[in-house]
Scaffold this active site. Structure first.
Site, PDB file in Angstrom:
ATOM      1  CG  ASN A  38      50.164  -7.601  17.700  1.00 28.70           C
ATOM      2  OD1 ASN A  38      50.912  -7.131  16.829  1.00 28.70           O
ATOM      3  ND2 ASN A  38      49.429  -8.690  17.489  1.00 28.70           N
ATOM      4  CB  THR A  87      51.055 -10.827   8.680  1.00 34.07           C
ATOM      5  OG1 THR A  87      50.367  -9.629   8.311  1.00 34.07           O
ATOM      6  CG2 THR A  87      52.310 -10.493   9.453  1.00 34.07           C
ATOM      7  CE  LYS A 106      47.164  -0.454  13.379  1.00 34.20           C
ATOM      8  NZ  LYS A 106      47.279  -1.286  14.595  1.00 34.20           N
ATOM      9  CE1 TYR A 129      45.818  -1.528  10.113  1.00 36.56           C
ATOM     10  CE2 TYR A 129      47.220  -0.301   8.608  1.00 36.56           C
ATOM     11  CZ  TYR A 129      47.072  -1.211   9.633  1.00 36.56           C
ATOM     12  OH  TYR A 129      48.185  -1.799  10.198  1.00 36.56           O
ATOM     13  CG  ASP A 170      36.820 -10.091  20.592  1.00 35.98           C
ATOM     14  OD1 ASP A 170      37.167  -8.908  20.362  1.00 35.98           O
ATOM     15  OD2 ASP A 170      36.112 -10.749  19.818  1.00 35.98           O
TER      16      ASP A 170
END
Ligand code: NAP
Length: 257
Positions: free
Chosen positions: A94, A215, A184, A180, A67
């Site tokens: 990833n 996904t 990134k 988010y 984790d």
């Protein structure tokens, strides 16, 4: 130290968050290239399921409990890789979360900057940014034992300040995000800094933008398959010695910063 579980010269690749989605597809592609693949998964059962599926397809795959937000599991994973395999050739960071459950980050009303819950932003950065630092630093001693170490950080086109700041650009119609996409962007910035530090050691560090992939993370609204999304990860994980470092790439070429 235990007997090593791979044949000499066989490359060892660790993919975090590899029990499903793009990470799992990347692990499958690396296994198909003949690498020993370590399936990083925070849930041991999900990790073992994915590893067993890859073995059934002929790959050499092993689950590693990891984790990225829990330093103990990160260090234990590094210890396990050292004991079982002795080195690491490829690290693909990833594992990632959007912070909005199964909602595409583009449609996540709870990420709009002026009303965002700061705890959600913290959680997203904990996984997508701080987790990458924790895993990379724990694995670096093992990567340094490889003749050609490669690190791939899985970013997003939404990390690009050039693309997201263009009022006429592809992101203009999307909801602004305080969690988010900025996480990134931080990840691509971090990629450059690691590349700068590790260039002299021959460790190539690059960021990948997989594209909009079907996904769980976007409730299956993506239009690329996981195999298509994983292709750029695998390409950057298998760069030759003259390959780039400190870059940001999709399958179509460089992504603007
Ligand atoms: P996904 O199917 O939801 O897979 C995410 C993976 O990350 C899962 O294995 C998940 O494990 C794992 N994960 C989450 N938090 C973790 C933690 N704390 N520790 C370890 N593993 C953790 O999503 P995906 O679309 O394949 O995403 C993979 C990467 O691609 C992410 O970094 C994502 O931001 C990036 N990306 C995706 C798209 C897209 O269109 N799908 C576009 C750009 C970038 P569990 O199964 O236990 O939850």
């Amino acid at each position: 130290m235990n007997a090593r579980e791979h044949t000499p010269n066989q490359k060892i690749a660790l993919v975090t968050g590899a029990n499903k989605g793009i990470g799992r597809a990347a692990a499958g592609q690396l296994a198909a290239l003949g690498m020993t693949v370590l399936i990083g998964a925070r849930d041991p059962l999900r990790g073992e399921d994915a590893a067993a599926a890859l073995r059934a397809a002929g790959g050499d795959a092993h689950a590693v409990t990891l984790d990225v937000t829990h330093p103990t599991t990160v260090q234990e994973a590094a210890n396990q890789v050292e004991e079982r395999f002795g080195q690491l050739d490829v690290l693909i960071n990833n594992a990632g979360i959007t912070g909005s459950g199964q909602v595409s980050p583009e449609d996540a009303h709870d990420q709009v900057p002026s009303t965002v819950d700061l705890n959600m932003v913290r959680a997203v950065f904990e996984t997508n940014v701080f987790g990458v630092i924790a895993v990379t630093n724990a694995m670096l001693p093992l990567l340094r034992r490889s003749p050609a170490p490669r690190i791939v950080n899985v970013s997003s086109h939404g990390a690009s300040l050039t693309l997201t700041s263009d009022p006429d650009g592809p992101f203009a119609t999307l909801l602004p995000s305080a969690a988010y996409f900025p996480s990134k962007t931080a990840l691509t910035a971090l990629t450059v800094q690691y590349a700068n530090e590790l260039r002299k050691d021959g460790i190539l560090v690059n960021a990948a933008a997989p594209g909009y992939v079907d996904t769980d993370s976007n409730n299956h609204t993506g239009f690329l398959t996981v195999a298509q999304g994983a292709a750029v990860l695998v390409r950057l994980a298998t760069l030759g010695t003259d390959g780039p470092t400190g870059g940001f790439f999709s399958e179509d070429g460089s992504v603007p910063w």
